[in-house]
Design an enzyme around this catalytic site. Structure first.
Site, PDB file in Angstrom:
ATOM      1  N   TYR A  28      -9.909   5.210   7.460  1.00 22.65           N
ATOM      2  CA  TYR A  28     -10.109   5.224   9.115  1.00 22.65           C
ATOM      3  C   TYR A  28     -11.473   6.253   8.812  1.00 22.65           C
ATOM      4  O   TYR A  28     -11.140   7.042   7.874  1.00 22.65           O
ATOM      5  CB  TYR A  28      -8.232   5.722   8.714  1.00 22.65           C
ATOM      6  CG  TYR A  28      -7.902   5.182   9.461  1.00 22.65           C
ATOM      7  CD1 TYR A  28      -7.492   4.042  10.265  1.00 22.65           C
ATOM      8  CD2 TYR A  28      -6.343   4.475   8.818  1.00 22.65           C
ATOM      9  CE1 TYR A  28      -6.786   3.589  10.783  1.00 22.65           C
ATOM     10  CE2 TYR A  28      -5.746   3.927   8.800  1.00 22.65           C
ATOM     11  CZ  TYR A  28      -5.527   3.216  10.518  1.00 22.65           C
ATOM     12  OH  TYR A  28      -4.225   2.199  10.127  1.00 22.65           O
ATOM     13  N   TYR A  34       3.435   6.986  10.369  1.00 24.75           N
ATOM     14  CA  TYR A  34       2.351   6.263   9.630  1.00 24.75           C
ATOM     15  C   TYR A  34       3.487   4.644   8.800  1.00 24.75           C
ATOM     16  O   TYR A  34       3.466   3.779   9.635  1.00 24.75           O
ATOM     17  CB  TYR A  34       1.357   6.034   8.500  1.00 24.75           C
ATOM     18  CG  TYR A  34       0.443   5.155   8.536  1.00 24.75           C
ATOM     19  CD1 TYR A  34      -0.734   5.152   9.271  1.00 24.75           C
ATOM     20  CD2 TYR A  34       0.359   4.123   7.504  1.00 24.75           C
ATOM     21  CE1 TYR A  34      -1.953   3.984   9.353  1.00 24.75           C
ATOM     22  CE2 TYR A  34      -0.454   2.863   7.745  1.00 24.75           C
ATOM     23  CZ  TYR A  34      -1.214   3.524   8.039  1.00 24.75           C
ATOM     24  OH  TYR A  34      -2.725   2.133   7.921  1.00 24.75           O
ATOM     25  N   HIS A  50       1.016  -1.291  -0.181  1.00 21.99           N
ATOM     26  CA  HIS A  50      -0.087   0.105   0.018  1.00 21.99           C
ATOM     27  C   HIS A  50       0.341   0.998   0.149  1.00 21.99           C
ATOM     28  O   HIS A  50       2.045   0.750   0.275  1.00 21.99           O
ATOM     29  CB  HIS A  50      -0.479  -0.221   1.403  1.00 21.99           C
ATOM     30  CG  HIS A  50      -1.842  -0.526   1.010  1.00 21.99           C
ATOM     31  ND1 HIS A  50      -3.272  -1.266   2.116  1.00 21.99           N
ATOM     32  CD2 HIS A  50      -2.056  -2.230   0.486  1.00 21.99           C
ATOM     33  CE1 HIS A  50      -3.667  -1.707   1.546  1.00 21.99           C
ATOM     34  NE2 HIS A  50      -3.351  -2.667   0.625  1.00 21.99           N
ATOM     35  N   LYS A  98       1.096   0.239  14.766  1.00 24.04           N
ATOM     36  CA  LYS A  98       2.035  -0.338  15.462  1.00 24.04           C
ATOM     37  C   LYS A  98       2.182  -0.982  16.513  1.00 24.04           C
ATOM     38  O   LYS A  98       3.716  -1.772  16.365  1.00 24.04           O
ATOM     39  CB  LYS A  98       2.473   1.533  15.989  1.00 24.04           C
ATOM     40  CG  LYS A  98       2.440   2.319  15.441  1.00 24.04           C
ATOM     41  CD  LYS A  98       3.542   2.631  14.399  1.00 24.04           C
ATOM     42  CE  LYS A  98       3.010   4.303  13.912  1.00 24.04           C
ATOM     43  NZ  LYS A  98       3.795   3.561  12.576  1.00 24.04           N
ATOM     44  N   PRO A 107      -4.547   0.471  18.394  1.00 26.62           N
ATOM     45  CA  PRO A 107      -4.634  -0.621  17.298  1.00 26.62           C
ATOM     46  C   PRO A 107      -4.501   0.940  16.196  1.00 26.62           C
ATOM     47  O   PRO A 107      -4.640   0.783  14.642  1.00 26.62           O
ATOM     48  CB  PRO A 107      -5.010  -1.498  17.234  1.00 26.62           C
ATOM     49  CG  PRO A 107      -5.959  -1.195  17.310  1.00 26.62           C
ATOM     50  CD  PRO A 107      -5.719  -0.653  18.600  1.00 26.62           C
TER      51      PRO A 107
END
Length: 394
Positions: free
Chosen positions: A201, A385, A72, A297, A293
Site C-alpha cells: 500500500y 485488517y 499472506h 472489506k 476497497p
C-alpha cells in the site's frame, strides 16, 4: 413457482447464501438479471479474512481456494520512500489472510450450485419484489417473453448497490449514509509476476497506489486518479510509468510489466443503509453497504451478512424461532460500521486529498510515522485488517 427463500442476485453473496441454505436442507431459487459470463467478468476483491475462508469451507467450496490461494501473513505500507511491513501473524496471535480473487470464489460457488442441480434463473428482466411486509412475499420477473412469479417465505436482496431490493424499500422506513471520495482507482490486471510476494500500500505525493495479486503469475495494480479521468487516457505504458514513479526504487526496478487483461476506473464511496430488514426482505452485501476497497472489506462484510442471515433462516425453520431474524439488522450493522470506520480511516491516511491543502499530507506522514513506531498502533491496523471476530463486542 414456490420456494422457501427467493434470492435476488447471483454474485458471491447470493450464491454463498444459496449454498449454505442448501446444506441445511432449505430450498432457494436465485434470480439474476445478467448472464453467468457477465457475473464472472466482474473484477473485484482479492483478500479474504479468516471468517470468509471458514465460511467457504462450511459451504463446501473451499478446496480450490486452499489449493490455489496465497496465504499472506503480512503486507507493506510505503511512505516517505520507505516500506514498513505489518506483520499480521505476529500482531494478531497467528491470524492471516488469503489472497484469492472474487471471480474465483464466484466460479467455485457457481460450479457447486450447478453440480447440485439447484435452480438459478439468469437473464431475468424486470425483477420486482412484492408483499415483503406480509408473510407471503413474492418475486416476479420476465424471461422469454413471459412473466414468472415465485412465491416464498423470505426474500434475500443480494443484488448490489443498484439492485431492486433496496430501491423497493419504503423511503419512510430507510436511512442512507454516504460519503463519496474525490478520486477513483484505476485498476490494471496483467499476466505478470507480482512485484512483491505480499501487498504494498503506497502513500505518495503523486497519489495512492496498491500492488496486489491474484496468483504467482497474475498481478492486480491500482493507481489513484481524478474522477474526471477516462480509461481512454491511460495506455498500458502510461499506467506502468506512473506506477513506477510511486514505488520505492527497489520495487520500481523489480516491476515486470506486460499487456493489460482488463483496465477499469472505480469510484470510491462509503455507504450504509439502515435497517437491513424490511418485513420478510433482507439486504446483504453491496445492497446494504459499500466500503472503499482500501481496507479489503467488501466481500468479507458480505460474507458476514450471509452468515448471520443463513443462521437466522435455518433457526426459523429448524428451531421455530424468529430471534435471529429479529436481530439480523442490528448484528450486521454493528460489524458493518466498524469495517466502514477502518476503511474510511485507511483511505484517509493513504490517499491524496488535493482540495485539503499541503497540511493534510504532513498530517498523514506524522500519523503514519507514529503508527509504525507504536505497538498498539500496529496492532490496531493488523487486527482490523485480518477482520474482527464474528462476536466482537457482543
Amino acid at each position: 413457482m414456490r420456494t422457501q427463500v427467493a434470492i435476488i442476485g447471483a454474485g458471491p453473496s447470493g450464491l454463498l447464501l444459496g449454498q449454505l441454505l442448501h446444506k441445511a436442507g432449505i430450498d432457494a431459487i436465485i434470480v439474476e438479471r445478467q448472464t453467468p459470463e457477465y457475473v464472472l467478468g466482474r473484477i473485484r476483491a482479492g483478500v479474504l479474512e479468516q471468517v470468509a475462508t471458514d465460511l467457504l469451507d462450511e459451504a463446501g467450496v473451499g478446496q480450490r481456494m486452499h489449493a490455489e490461494g496465497l496465504v499472506h501473513t503480512g503486507f507493506d505500507m510505503l511512505f516517505n520512500g520507505t516500506r514498513h511491513r505489518i506483520d499480521l501473524e505476529k500482531l494478531t496471535g497467528g491470524k492471516k489472510v488469503m489472497v484469492y480473487g472474487q471471480t474465483e470464489v464466484t466460479h467455485d460457488l457457481m460450479d457447486a450450485r450447478k453440480a447440485a442441480g439447484l435452480p438459478t434463473v439468469y437473464e431475468a428482466a424486470n425483477v420486482q419484489v412484492h408483499d415483503f411486509d406480509t408473510t407471503q412475499p413474492r418475486v416476479t420477473y420476465e424471461k422469454d417473453g413471459q412473466t414468472h412469479t415465485i412465491d416464498c417465505d423470505f426474500i434475500a436482496g443480494c443484488d448490489g448497490f443498484h439492485g431492486v431490493c433496496r430501491a423497493s424499500a419504503p423511503r419512510s422506513a430507510i436511512k442512507e449514509f454516504e460519503k463519496v471520495y474525490p478520486f477513483g482507482w484505476l485498476g490494471l490486471l496483467s499476466d505478470t509476476p507480482p512485484v512483491h510476494h505480499e501487498l504494498i500500500y503506497v502513500n505518495h505525493p503523486r497519489g495512492f497506489a496498491l500492488c496486489s495479486q491474484r496468483s504467482a503469475t497474475r498481478s492486480r495494480y491500482y493507481l489513484q486518479v481524478p474522477l474526471t479521468d477516462k480509461i481512454e487516457q491511460w495506455s498500458d505504458d502510461a499506467f506502468w510509468n506512473e506506477l513506477k514513479l510511486r514505488l520505492d526504487p527497489e520495487a520500481a526496478e523489480k516491476l515486470i510489466t506486460g499487456p493489460s487483461l482488463e483496465k477499469s476506473i472505480a469510484p470510491l464511496r462509503s455507504f450504509v443503509t439502515e435497517p437491513l430488514r424490511f418485513g420478510r426482505m433482507f439486504l446483504a452485501g453491496d445492497a446494504g453497504h459499500i466500503v472503499p476497497p482500501t481496507g479489503a472489506k467488501g466481500l468479507n462484510l458480505a460474507a458476514t451478512d450471509v452468515k448471520y442471515l443463513s443462521n437466522a433462516i435455518v433457526e426459523f425453520y429448524q428451531d421455530k424461532t424468529e430471534a435471529g431474524i429479529d436481530s439480523y439488522s442490528e448484528r450486521c450493522l454493528k460489524r458493518i460500521w466498524r469495517a466502514e470506520r477502518f476503511s474510511w480511516w485507511f483511505t484517509s491516511i493513504m490517499h491524496n486529498f488535493p482540495d485539503d491543502g499541503a497540511i493534510t499530507g504532513k498530517l498523514q506522514q506524522a500519523e503514519l510515522d507514529y503508527l509504525m513506531h507504536s505497538e498498539s498502533g500496529l496492532k490496531t491496523i493488523a487486527e482490523n485488517y485480518v477482520g474482527l471476530p464474528l462476536n466482537f463486542g457482543e
